[in-house]
Write a protein that holds these residues in place. Structure first.
Motif, mmCIF file in Angstrom:
data_model
loop_
_atom_site.group_PDB
_atom_site.id
_atom_site.type_symbol
_atom_site.label_atom_id
_atom_site.label_comp_id
_atom_site.label_asym_id
_atom_site.label_seq_id
_atom_site.Cartn_x
_atom_site.Cartn_y
_atom_site.Cartn_z
ATOM 1 N N HIS A 57 3.098 -5.465 -0.741
ATOM 2 C CA HIS A 57 2.049 -5.462 -1.771
ATOM 3 C C HIS A 57 2.116 -4.190 -2.613
ATOM 4 O O HIS A 57 2.409 -3.099 -2.122
ATOM 5 C CB HIS A 57 0.662 -5.595 -1.122
ATOM 6 C CG HIS A 57 0.192 -7.010 -1.016
ATOM 7 N ND1 HIS A 57 -0.895 -7.384 -0.263
ATOM 8 C CD2 HIS A 57 0.649 -8.151 -1.607
ATOM 9 C CE1 HIS A 57 -1.085 -8.687 -0.384
ATOM 10 N NE2 HIS A 57 -0.157 -9.175 -1.176
ATOM 11 N N ASP A 59 0.045 -2.103 -3.952
ATOM 12 C CA ASP A 59 -0.687 -0.855 -3.654
ATOM 13 C C ASP A 59 0.010 -0.035 -2.577
ATOM 14 O O ASP A 59 -0.322 1.140 -2.383
ATOM 15 C CB ASP A 59 -2.155 -1.140 -3.281
ATOM 16 C CG ASP A 59 -2.325 -2.178 -2.188
ATOM 17 O OD1 ASP A 59 -1.472 -3.081 -2.074
ATOM 18 O OD2 ASP A 59 -3.324 -2.100 -1.446
ATOM 19 N N HIS A 140 -1.438 -10.407 7.674
ATOM 20 C CA HIS A 140 -1.938 -10.208 6.308
ATOM 21 C C HIS A 140 -1.515 -11.418 5.481
ATOM 22 O O HIS A 140 -0.942 -12.370 6.021
ATOM 23 C CB HIS A 140 -1.384 -8.880 5.770
ATOM 24 C CG HIS A 140 -2.068 -8.379 4.542
ATOM 25 N ND1 HIS A 140 -3.431 -8.421 4.358
ATOM 26 C CD2 HIS A 140 -1.568 -7.802 3.405
ATOM 27 C CE1 HIS A 140 -3.733 -7.901 3.178
ATOM 28 N NE2 HIS A 140 -2.617 -7.539 2.579
ATOM 29 N N THR A 141 -1.778 -11.401 4.166
ATOM 30 C CA THR A 141 -1.424 -12.566 3.334
ATOM 31 C C THR A 141 0.069 -12.641 3.046
ATOM 32 O O THR A 141 0.563 -13.669 2.579
ATOM 33 C CB THR A 141 -2.181 -12.517 1.993
ATOM 34 O OG1 THR A 141 -1.973 -11.227 1.410
ATOM 35 C CG2 THR A 141 -3.664 -12.764 2.194
ATOM 36 N N ASP A 161 -2.333 -3.130 6.344
ATOM 37 C CA ASP A 161 -3.333 -4.122 5.916
ATOM 38 C C ASP A 161 -3.294 -5.281 6.899
ATOM 39 O O ASP A 161 -2.267 -5.945 7.030
ATOM 40 C CB ASP A 161 -3.002 -4.661 4.521
ATOM 41 C CG ASP A 161 -3.292 -3.663 3.421
ATOM 42 O OD1 ASP A 161 -3.554 -2.484 3.745
ATOM 43 O OD2 ASP A 161 -3.247 -4.063 2.244
ATOM 44 N N PHE A 187 -13.336 -4.159 2.883
ATOM 45 C CA PHE A 187 -14.492 -4.688 2.168
ATOM 46 C C PHE A 187 -15.788 -4.484 2.937
ATOM 47 O O PHE A 187 -15.790 -4.392 4.175
ATOM 48 C CB PHE A 187 -14.315 -6.193 1.924
ATOM 49 C CG PHE A 187 -13.183 -6.535 0.991
ATOM 50 C CD1 PHE A 187 -13.319 -6.369 -0.380
ATOM 51 C CD2 PHE A 187 -11.977 -7.012 1.487
ATOM 52 C CE1 PHE A 187 -12.274 -6.686 -1.242
ATOM 53 C CE2 PHE A 187 -10.925 -7.328 0.631
ATOM 54 C CZ PHE A 187 -11.065 -7.167 -0.739
ATOM 55 N N LEU A 194 -14.337 -12.949 1.026
ATOM 56 C CA LEU A 194 -13.151 -12.423 0.342
ATOM 57 C C LEU A 194 -12.257 -11.682 1.328
ATOM 58 O O LEU A 194 -11.025 -11.819 1.286
ATOM 59 C CB LEU A 194 -13.578 -11.489 -0.804
ATOM 60 C CG LEU A 194 -12.445 -10.731 -1.509
ATOM 61 C CD1 LEU A 194 -11.404 -11.681 -2.085
ATOM 62 C CD2 LEU A 194 -13.012 -9.834 -2.616
ATOM 63 N N ALA A 197 -10.329 -14.239 3.164
ATOM 64 C CA ALA A 197 -9.303 -14.866 2.312
ATOM 65 C C ALA A 197 -8.136 -13.912 2.067
ATOM 66 O O ALA A 197 -6.976 -14.331 2.047
ATOM 67 C CB ALA A 197 -9.928 -15.287 0.975
ATOM 68 N N ALA A 198 -8.467 -12.641 1.894
ATOM 69 C CA ALA A 198 -7.427 -11.642 1.593
ATOM 70 C C ALA A 198 -6.828 -11.056 2.865
ATOM 71 O O ALA A 198 -5.989 -10.155 2.799
ATOM 72 C CB ALA A 198 -8.017 -10.533 0.730
ATOM 73 N N HIS A 200 -8.176 -9.155 5.247
ATOM 74 C CA HIS A 200 -8.584 -7.766 5.459
ATOM 75 C C HIS A 200 -9.784 -7.767 6.404
ATOM 76 O O HIS A 200 -10.478 -8.778 6.566
ATOM 77 C CB HIS A 200 -9.023 -7.118 4.143
ATOM 78 C CG HIS A 200 -7.895 -6.603 3.308
ATOM 79 N ND1 HIS A 200 -7.123 -5.536 3.692
ATOM 80 C CD2 HIS A 200 -7.426 -7.009 2.093
ATOM 81 C CE1 HIS A 200 -6.214 -5.299 2.754
ATOM 82 N NE2 HIS A 200 -6.366 -6.185 1.778
ATOM 83 N N LYS A 225 -12.048 -0.481 -0.386
ATOM 84 C CA LYS A 225 -11.967 -0.803 -1.820
ATOM 85 C C LYS A 225 -12.985 0.060 -2.567
ATOM 86 O O LYS A 225 -14.144 0.185 -2.122
ATOM 87 C CB LYS A 225 -12.243 -2.292 -2.037
ATOM 88 C CG LYS A 225 -11.166 -3.206 -1.441
ATOM 89 C CD LYS A 225 -9.909 -3.202 -2.289
ATOM 90 C CE LYS A 225 -8.824 -4.057 -1.654
ATOM 91 N NZ LYS A 225 -7.584 -4.083 -2.440
HETATM 92 N N1 LIG Z 1 -8.181 -14.844 -2.716
HETATM 93 C C1 LIG Z 1 -7.593 -13.654 -2.557
HETATM 94 N N2 LIG Z 1 -6.629 -13.512 -1.650
HETATM 95 C C2 LIG Z 1 -5.999 -12.335 -1.486
HETATM 96 N N3 LIG Z 1 -6.325 -11.218 -2.191
HETATM 97 C C3 LIG Z 1 -7.305 -11.300 -3.098
HETATM 98 C C4 LIG Z 1 -7.958 -12.511 -3.323
HETATM 99 N N4 LIG Z 1 -8.866 -12.298 -4.295
HETATM 100 C C5 LIG Z 1 -8.768 -11.012 -4.644
HETATM 101 N N5 LIG Z 1 -7.825 -10.395 -3.920
HETATM 102 C C6 LIG Z 1 -7.479 -8.975 -4.032
HETATM 103 O O1 LIG Z 1 -6.075 -8.798 -4.221
HETATM 104 C C7 LIG Z 1 -5.720 -7.655 -3.480
HETATM 105 C C8 LIG Z 1 -4.276 -7.464 -3.139
HETATM 106 O O2 LIG Z 1 -4.163 -6.266 -2.361
HETATM 107 P P1 LIG Z 1 -5.034 -6.088 -1.066
HETATM 108 O O3 LIG Z 1 -4.504 -6.987 -0.013
HETATM 109 O O4 LIG Z 1 -5.208 -4.648 -0.777
HETATM 110 O O5 LIG Z 1 -6.490 -6.612 -1.470
HETATM 111 C C9 LIG Z 1 -6.529 -7.819 -2.193
HETATM 112 C C10 LIG Z 1 -7.866 -8.199 -2.755
HETATM 113 O O6 LIG Z 1 -8.601 -7.051 -3.148
#
Ligand SMILES: Nc1ncnc2c1ncn2[C@@H]1O[C@@H]2COP(=O)(O)O[C@H]2[C@H]1O
Length: 256
Positions: A57, A59, A140-141, A161, A187, A194, A197-198, A200, A225
């Motif tokens: 990612h 960041d 993570h995603t 993450d 968060f 969120l 979904a992300a 975190h 954040k």
């Molecule tokens: N649906 C989502 N899934 C993943 N990341 C999201 C989503 N919506 C917003 N984001 C933002 O995208 C960012 C990508 O970097 P981070 O994983 O640090 O944090 C994530 C969230 O702040």
């Protein structure tokens, strides 16, 4: 000999003094390459020989392409970039593709490159001088790892993450002499959906996850954040936890 982990950036975003994730380990090892790297002096950039990445990612990698370009003329040996095969594949395909950025693994030539990717498998320790760096399971995603850093004095864990999970805690619970657990809480609880979904943590899911931990080292919270960082850390500090816990600070040095 003890090791030093210097926090160059530990925010989940930018703005003002916020810098995204990067740590300098013993002067020559970079752990993630977020915007905190941009505050280093050129002489400090030139000293970096190894870069370990938790995931691809932006960041966490934003300054890697810029670092390579800034030092290429002045270095005579490559920078080694350690990551899992999946993360390396993402970086090759989406960053070092001659479109977003040149492929520094073939610059100035494939025989004498500025960057060499080194695949590191989960659980595979790599020792560089006084420190051993081992990737631990993370969720993570995108494909991601956490890291343990171990010296003769003890270990520090950095979650990267992640939503953590059983494999992460099993690995962390096996470590002796853990000095600090650096774990993300991106968060506030109002963004629980969120955060899920992300992939975190938020304070309530952090509390659930910490119930799996058998250690008692200091917990250092990272990757807040910026929009809700104060609220998030207040929620974390209000948890009924059994461990010393505080916010990780940009600029601090952790000795282990
Ligand atoms: N649906 C989502 N899934 C993943 N990341 C999201 C989503 N919506 C917003 N984001 C933002 O995208 C960012 C990508 O970097 P981070 O994983 O640090 O944090 C994530 C969230 O702040």
């Amino acid at each position: 000999m003890s090791c030093q982990l210097r926090v160059l950036g530990c925010s989940g975003g930018i703005g003002g003094d916020n810098r995204t994730t990067a740590f300098l380990l013993n002067q020559n090892i970079l752990i993630d390459a977020g915007t905190g790297v941009g505050d280093l002096q050129l002489s400090e950039l030139l000293a970096i020989e190894h870069v370990f990445l938790t995931h691809a990612h932006l960041d966490h990698i934003a300054c890697l392409p810029l670092l390579l370009d800034s030092v290429v003329g002045a270095r005579t040996s490559p920078i080694y970039v350690y990551a899992t095969a999946k993360t390396i594949e993402l970086l090759r395909k989406h960053i070092f593709n001659w479109l977003i950025w040149p492929d520094f693994s073939t610059i100035p030539s494939a025989q004498q490159p500025s960057m060499v990717f080194v695949e590191q498998e989960l659980g595979q320790p790599i020792t560089l001088g006084e420190v051993t760096i081992t990737p631990l399971p993370a969720v993570h995603t995108v494909p991601a790892v956490a890291f343990s850093f171990t010296s003769s004095q003890g270990s520090v864990v950095f979650s990267g993450d992640t939503i953590a999970g059983p494999d992460f805690w099993q690995a962390v619970n096996q470590l002796d002499a853990l000095k600090a657990l650096i774990i993300e809480t991106a968060f506030a609880d109002k963004e629980h959906q969120l955060a899920d979904a992300a992939k975190h943590l938020c304070p309530s899911t952090l509390a659930e996850q910490l119930s799996h931990w058998r250690g008692n080292a200091e917990i250092l919270i990272t990757h807040l954040k910026p929009a809700d960082s104060e609220l998030t850390i207040q929620e974390v500090l209000a948890l009924d936890h059994l461990h010393p816990i505080r916010r990780l600070l940009q600029g601090e040095i952790i000795e282990f």
